[in-house]
Design a protein around this motif. Structure first.
Motif, PDB file in Angstrom:
ATOM      1  N   LEU A   1       0.824  -1.203   0.000  1.00 33.16           N
ATOM      2  CA  LEU A   1       0.000   0.000   0.000  1.00 33.16           C
ATOM      3  C   LEU A   1       0.861   1.256   0.000  1.00 33.16           C
ATOM      4  CD1 LEU A   1      -2.871   1.172   0.157  1.00 33.16           C
ATOM      5  CD2 LEU A   1      -2.697   1.051   2.657  1.00 33.16           C
ATOM      6  N   PHE A   2       1.933   1.231   0.789  1.00 33.10           N
ATOM      7  CA  PHE A   2       2.849   2.366   0.846  1.00 33.10           C
ATOM      8  C   PHE A   2       3.494   2.606  -0.518  1.00 33.10           C
ATOM      9  CE2 PHE A   2       7.102   4.165   1.717  1.00 33.10           C
ATOM     10  CZ  PHE A   2       6.750   5.298   2.429  1.00 33.10           C
ATOM     11  N   PHE A   3       3.958   1.535  -1.144  1.00 34.26           N
ATOM     12  CA  PHE A   3       4.550   1.660  -2.477  1.00 34.26           C
ATOM     13  C   PHE A   3       3.540   2.215  -3.476  1.00 34.26           C
ATOM     14  CE2 PHE A   3       8.023  -1.631  -1.608  1.00 34.26           C
ATOM     15  CZ  PHE A   3       9.009  -0.662  -1.596  1.00 34.26           C
ATOM     16  N   PHE A   4       2.317   1.699  -3.437  1.00 31.54           N
ATOM     17  CA  PHE A   4       1.293   2.136  -4.385  1.00 31.54           C
ATOM     18  C   PHE A   4       1.029   3.635  -4.262  1.00 31.54           C
ATOM     19  CE2 PHE A   4      -3.186   3.199  -5.088  1.00 31.54           C
ATOM     20  CZ  PHE A   4      -3.301   2.904  -6.445  1.00 31.54           C
ATOM     21  N   ILE A   5       0.838   4.110  -3.041  1.00 32.83           N
ATOM     22  CA  ILE A   5       0.548   5.532  -2.824  1.00 32.83           C
ATOM     23  C   ILE A   5       1.694   6.404  -3.322  1.00 32.83           C
ATOM     24  CG2 ILE A   5       0.198   7.302  -1.051  1.00 32.83           C
ATOM     25  CD1 ILE A   5      -1.257   5.157   0.613  1.00 32.83           C
ATOM     26  N   ASN A   6       2.916   6.036  -2.959  1.00 31.48           N
ATOM     27  CA  ASN A   6       4.067   6.867  -3.314  1.00 31.48           C
ATOM     28  C   ASN A   6       4.367   6.829  -4.804  1.00 31.48           C
ATOM     29  OD1 ASN A   6       5.770   8.000  -0.775  1.00 31.48           O
ATOM     30  ND2 ASN A   6       4.647   6.160  -0.187  1.00 31.48           N
ATOM     31  N   ILE A   7       4.268   5.661  -5.411  1.00 31.97           N
ATOM     32  CA  ILE A   7       4.511   5.568  -6.858  1.00 31.97           C
ATOM     33  C   ILE A   7       3.432   6.321  -7.621  1.00 31.97           C
ATOM     34  CG2 ILE A   7       4.585   3.980  -8.831  1.00 31.97           C
ATOM     35  CD1 ILE A   7       5.910   1.940  -6.935  1.00 31.97           C
ATOM     36  N   TYR A   8       2.181   6.205  -7.156  1.00 27.26           N
ATOM     37  CA  TYR A   8       1.079   6.917  -7.816  1.00 27.26           C
ATOM     38  C   TYR A   8       1.307   8.428  -7.778  1.00 27.26           C
ATOM     39  CZ  TYR A   8      -3.547   8.810  -8.732  1.00 27.26           C
ATOM     40  OH  TYR A   8      -4.596   9.536  -9.248  1.00 27.26           O
ATOM     41  N   VAL A   9       1.680   8.945  -6.615  1.00 29.12           N
ATOM     42  CA  VAL A   9       1.914  10.389  -6.478  1.00 29.12           C
ATOM     43  C   VAL A   9       3.065  10.837  -7.372  1.00 29.12           C
ATOM     44  CG1 VAL A   9       2.690  12.191  -4.882  1.00 29.12           C
ATOM     45  CG2 VAL A   9       0.989  10.517  -4.136  1.00 29.12           C
TER      46      VAL A   9
END
Length: 201
Positions: A125-133
């Motif tokens: 989830l952390f990776f997803f949020i940061n990569i998305y941003v």
């Protein structure tokens, strides 16, 4: 003009800068100079040892954290639970300058911290949020309506990347005063983009 090579005994009486220059211009006396542990070489040795001890200490803590996290890889071990760092004694690493006597040591790596606390689920989830941003901001740079928006986005992305690089090696995410800046930066990225969208050319 470089200082001439001089005997070790004479070099020891020189100021630090002159001593270093004299040492650099000699060959036969260099090994002897290092062996007498002058103040110049003592400082250099302490700096090198401190850097090496830091690397060893981090590798030791990271290894123990990874092993601890693998006990519950999917959901993690939760908050307020820490690995046993009993072997990372102050006499072994850094001679007590960083080690906490309470035996609770921040991991000094945000990826491992999230993994051992929240498992693969939280890390994903952390990776997803940061990569998305990051991708969202990079894609929008070419479509900015104003140059100031482009400059702000580039600056915020630089801060975003810098935060992650620092968090790989320091206690950043475990400390609220520093971890909060990640969310401030991400919020600012969205705010800048939305503001630019509402003000078309």
């Amino acid at each position: 003009e470089p200082a001439p090579a001089i005997p070790v005994a004479a070099a020891e009486a020189l100021p630090r800068e002159a001593a270093i220059e004299a040492i650099n211009n000699t060959t036969d006396d260099y090994v002897r100079w290092a062996s007498v542990m002058s103040p110049v070489t003592q400082d250099a040795q302490k700096t090198a040892e401190s850097g090496l001890d830091n690397i060893k200490w981090r590798c030791d803590v990271w290894g123990k954290t990874l092993g601890f996290a693998m006990e519950s890889p999917l959901l993690g071990k939760g908050f307020g639970v820490y690995p046993n760092y009993s072997t990372a004694s102050p006499s072994q690493y850094l001679r007590g300058s960083i080690y906490l006597k309470a035996n609770i040591i921040p991991v000094h790596n945000h990826i491992l911290t999230i993994f051992f606390k929240m498992g693969l689920f939280g890390l994903g989830l952390f990776f997803f949020i940061n990569i998305y941003v990051f991708v969202y901001a990079v894609k929008y740079i070419g479509r900015c309506n104003a140059e100031i928006t482009k400059s702000l986005l580039i600056g915020l992305l630089g801060a975003f990347v810098c935060w992650h690089v620092l968090a790989l090696f320091f206690d950043v995410i475990d400390s609220p005063p520093t971890s909060v800046f990640l969310w401030i930066i991400m919020g600012a990225i969205f705010a800048v983009v939305e503001s630019d969208k509402s003000n078309p050319r």
